[in-house]
Design an enzyme around this catalytic site. Structure first.
Site, PDB file in Angstrom:
ATOM      1  N   VAL A  22       0.777  -1.881   0.133  1.00  0.00           N
ATOM      2  CA  VAL A  22      -0.218  -0.140   0.324  1.00  0.00           C
ATOM      3  C   VAL A  22       0.561   1.292  -0.214  1.00  0.00           C
ATOM      4  CG1 VAL A  22      -1.755   1.452   1.306  1.00  0.00           C
ATOM      5  CG2 VAL A  22      -1.831  -0.910   0.979  1.00  0.00           C
ATOM      6  N   CYS A  23       1.960   0.898   0.723  1.00  0.00           N
ATOM      7  CA  CYS A  23       2.914   1.868   0.726  1.00  0.00           C
ATOM      8  C   CYS A  23       3.546   3.042  -0.005  1.00  0.00           C
ATOM      9  CB  CYS A  23       3.990   2.510   2.156  1.00  0.00           C
ATOM     10  SG  CYS A  23       3.085   2.301   3.983  1.00  0.00           S
ATOM     11  N   THR A  24       4.052   1.705  -1.091  1.00  0.00           N
ATOM     12  CA  THR A  24       4.474   1.990  -2.279  1.00  0.00           C
ATOM     13  C   THR A  24       3.157   2.430  -3.472  1.00  0.00           C
ATOM     14  OG1 THR A  24       6.103   0.026  -2.095  1.00  0.00           O
ATOM     15  CG2 THR A  24       5.756   0.402  -3.895  1.00  0.00           C
TER      16      THR A  24
ATOM     17  N   GLU B 200       1.131   4.507  -2.545  1.00  0.00           N
ATOM     18  CA  GLU B 200       1.283   5.550  -1.654  1.00  0.00           C
ATOM     19  C   GLU B 200       2.592   6.958  -2.162  1.00  0.00           C
ATOM     20  OE1 GLU B 200      -2.064   5.602   2.147  1.00  0.00           O
ATOM     21  OE2 GLU B 200       0.299   5.172   2.198  1.00  0.00           O
ATOM     22  N   PHE B 201       3.624   6.580  -2.220  1.00  0.00           N
ATOM     23  CA  PHE B 201       4.512   6.763  -2.529  1.00  0.00           C
ATOM     24  C   PHE B 201       4.780   7.890  -3.619  1.00  0.00           C
ATOM     25  CE2 PHE B 201       7.401   7.816   1.500  1.00  0.00           C
ATOM     26  CZ  PHE B 201       6.681   7.650   2.475  1.00  0.00           C
TER      27      PHE B 201
END
Length: 217
Positions: A44-46, A48-49
């Site tokens: 998920v964070c990949t 988002e970033f």
């Protein structure tokens, strides 16, 4: 008690992918978005970033700097940036700080002060490190958002919220639900209709307490 709107954002000095960074000095006369995540190399964070990487030019247009916070090391961040760029099709041209000590996470109340995070911690251990702060040039908190692990952040909405913060900064306006730049804004109740017309043009009185004017930006 956690940080509240108009609190001064805690200052800190930390290692980052752009070298040592002193937060308040780094903000300077800009707005800043501080956004955090629980672990490098997580799906998920990949995404988002990657979204932030694509939006860097939009933030730059708005005199806004973005800063990522992670509980991992700078070395891990540098490796992860390659994945972010490959996924997003855009370089991750913004710093990510090393918060392995949790000093920033605790200063911003992203975790309980007595959180137990063992060596080899997983994203589940740092699940609440998933927040967004919009901070003004005066170093005060203007907006906060907190997300659960399962919900990816909507950075289009964060950009829209930034636009609304900037549009209402220092002027007697508020933005209605779902406002986007160019739409009418709400005239503050502290300004009479007559004064509003004199300063901002026609006032549309929808209700005695709900009056709109053309956006001045």
């Amino acid at each position: 008690m956690g940080l509240r709107i108009n609190d001064t954002a805690p200052d800190f000095t930390a290692a980052s992918t752009a070298g040592e960074l002193s937060f308040h000095d780094w903000i300077g006369d800009s707005y800043a978005i501080l956004f955090s995540h629980p672990k490098d190399f997580t799906p998920v964070c990949t995404t988002e970033f990657g979204a932030v990487a694509q939006l860097v030019p939009e933030f730059t247009k708005r005199n806004t700097k973005v800063l990522g916070v992670s509980v991992d090391s700078v070395e891990e961040h540098v490796k992860w940036k390659n994945d972010i760029a490959a996924f997003a099709g855009a370089p991750a041209d913004f710093p990510i700080i090393d918060d392995t000590s949790l000093a920033v996470a605790k200063a911003y109340d992203m975790l309980p002060a007595d959180a137990y995070l063992p060596d080899g911690r997983t994203p589940a251990h740092s699940a609440t490190v998933r927040t967004v702060f919009i901070i003004g040039p005066d170093k005060r908190v203007r907006l906060t958002m907190t997300y659960p692990m399962s919900v990816g952040r909507n950075f289009a909405e964060i950009l829209r919220a930034l636009d609304a913060v900037r549009a209402t900064d220092g002027v007697p306006f508020a933005t209605p639900a779902n406002w986007i730049p160019g739409e009418d804004v709400i005239l503050a109740l502290s300004v009479s209709t007559e004064d509003g017309e004199a300063k901002y043009g026609a006032v549309d009185v929808k209700l005695p307490y709900l009056r709109t004017v053309k956006f001045q930006g």
